[in-house]
Design an enzyme around this catalytic site. Structure first.
Site, PDB file in Angstrom:
ATOM      1  N   HIS A 168       5.552 -68.814  23.810  1.00  9.68           N
ATOM      2  CA  HIS A 168       4.243 -68.152  23.918  1.00  9.68           C
ATOM      3  C   HIS A 168       4.260 -67.036  24.960  1.00  9.68           C
ATOM      4  CE1 HIS A 168       2.529 -71.370  21.431  1.00  9.68           C
ATOM      5  NE2 HIS A 168       3.223 -72.204  22.191  1.00  9.68           N
ATOM      6  N   SER A 292      14.810 -39.535  26.342  1.00  5.10           N
ATOM      7  CA  SER A 292      13.473 -38.945  26.309  1.00  5.10           C
ATOM      8  C   SER A 292      13.600 -37.449  26.540  1.00  5.10           C
ATOM      9  CB  SER A 292      12.590 -39.567  27.393  1.00  5.10           C
ATOM     10  OG  SER A 292      11.430 -38.787  27.609  1.00  5.10           O
TER      11      SER A 292
END
Length: 459
Positions: A168, A292
């Site tokens: 979770h 990038s």
């Protein structure tokens, strides 16, 4: 000014170099070559069995006919395009190509046995079975196995690398990176076996699957037996009960399995992406690469992101094929004709994803320090071990502690506690000396159970 004619699919443009091996089979040219194969082999079969007063062809003539397949290239591709422009029928164009070869060889006397008693779908279904079988076995499966092989290497390499699990997304009982990767190996190898065991079915029984024209031409022949012998001679499995078309169930089964494989690999891609984001894996800089356009420091997990997208596209196509190919109105409709031409699209996006995953798995390195730091800052995860040991001690009569789970919940839930806190807590527990000693020696990094040993369950 308009652009010259351009390809629409990135598979035939930007990514063509990666997926081009599929074109050998799952292209229009690959399909037509397979059609020529079926037409030629049927001619050879009929003459070899002296059907309708014929005699077996000479070895030279058989070789020359089969050369139409082995030498199939641009000249044949162009000729078929020219013929189809007139016939407006792709399979009829193939028949005329074969007839022209017979004429060239002086075999006009057997020309009427070309496409004998065949509906177009007799040729098409066998051709698709051949090209899909060969594309699966020769191109897709090797790429799939290469991903599994790399995962297996990493599973063994990292089998003892303890890491905090994140059920979770929250700190949970530790595992090892190797064991987690082994889970994917096990899943994928099961699917691999299913795909390797796939049947590739074929029918060869005429316009409505009844051998009506065959029987009219030769009532004394055992046409089902002939059909089975011919289909199996191509390395396919004979389907005795069909309409005009082979029912495509084998295709639905195969594409569903490949789509299943896609989804498991998609799960792998998102997990690896997340481990990279968490710092568990470092990305190895590639010479000359830019992450990038504005942030020079970045190395983006583009291999896994590209794979995700292409796996989704592949499954979308393959799921559609699986859902629609199994339906045909009454004895025949033509929806499968254009649909099946997209098999290569489904395979292509999957192959591209497999290439990216394989490369991506070779461009990452485990950061053991990051794993160790995460473990050392989450001692509260040992609450599971402590409450379980207490319960065992109560059951054995060595403790009278009431509700061990609630006791540990009060200590750990929503809190960060350290080594000293756990030592102090365990030291004060009313449990046997041996159990207490085990708990005092326990660390998050050591609380991995049999994770390393479980890797050995990979066959």
């Amino acid at each position: 000014m308009t652009l010259p004619i351009q390809v629409l699919s990135p598979l035939d443009g930007r990514y063509q170099a990666v997926v081009s091996p599929l074109g050998e089979y799952l292209s229009e040219a690959g399909l037509n070559r397979a059609r020529v194969t079926v037409e030629v082999e049927w001619l050879i079969y009929l003459t070899n069995h002296s059907m309708f007063g014929t005699s077996p062809l000479s070895a030279d003539n058989v070789s020359a006919l089969r050369a139409l397949v082995t030498d199939f290239g641009q000249a044949e591709i162009d000729e078929l395009a020219r013929l189809e422009a007139t016939t407006r029928h792709d399979v009829k164009a193939v028949e005329y190509l074969v007839r022209a070869k017979l004429s060239e060889l002086g075999l006009d006397h057997i020309a009427e046995l070309t496409h004998f008693a065949c509906t177009s779908e007799d040729i098409n279904n066998l051709s698709y079975a051949l090209i899909v079988r060969d594309a699966t076995k020769n191109i897709w499966l090797p790429a799939f196995k290469a991903v599994i092989a790399r995962l297996r290497e990493l599973s063994v390499q990292y089998r003892d690398e303890a890491m905090l699990a994140k059920t979770h997304g929250q700190p949970a009982t530790p595992t090892t990176m190797g064991k987690e990767l082994a889970v994917f190996v096990y899943r994928l190898e099961r699917i691999q076996k299913q795909i390797e065991g796939s049947e590739f079915l074929g029918k060869f029984s005429g316009a409505t699957g009844t051998f009506s024209a065959h029987l009219a031409a030769e009532p004394n022949a055992n046409w089902p037996e002939i059909s089975e012998e011919f289909v199996t001679s191509l390395g396919l499995t004979w389907n005795p009960l069909t309409t005009q078309i082979e029912s495509h169930d084998w295709q639905a089964e195969l594409y569903t399995r490949i789509s299943h494989a896609n989804r498991v690999i998609h799960n792998l891609a998102t997990d690896i992406w997340t481990y990279i984001s968490m710092g568990y894996f470092r990305q190895i800089p590639q010479a000359g690469a830019t992450g990038s356009s504005t942030m020079p420091h970045k190395i983006n997990p583009i291999r896994f992101e590209n794979a995700e997208a292409n796996l989704e596209l592949s499954s979308a196509v393959l799921d559609s094929l699986s859902a629609t190919l199994v339906t045909s109105r009454l004895q025949r409709d033509l929806t499968d004709s254009t649909t099946q031409r997209n098999v290569g699209v489904g395979y292509g996006h999957s192959l591209l994803a497999l290439d990216n995953i394989r490369r991506g798995l070779s461009e990452i390195d485990l950061d053991s320090d990051a794993l160790a730091h995460d473990l050392d800052t989450n001692w509260e995860i040992l609450g599971e071990a402590i409450q379980t040991v207490i319960r065992a001690e109560v059951a054995a009569g060595r403790s009278t502690i009431s509700d061990p789970y609630a006791l540990l919940k009060e200590l750990t839930r929503g809190k960060r506690i350290g080594r000293d806190d756990l030592i102090a807590f365990v030291s004060g527990l009313e449990i046997g000396d041996a159990a207490k000693a085990r708990l005092l020696e326990l660390t998050p990094a050591g609380y991995v159970g049999l994770a390393s040993d479980l890797v050995d369950y990979l066959t």
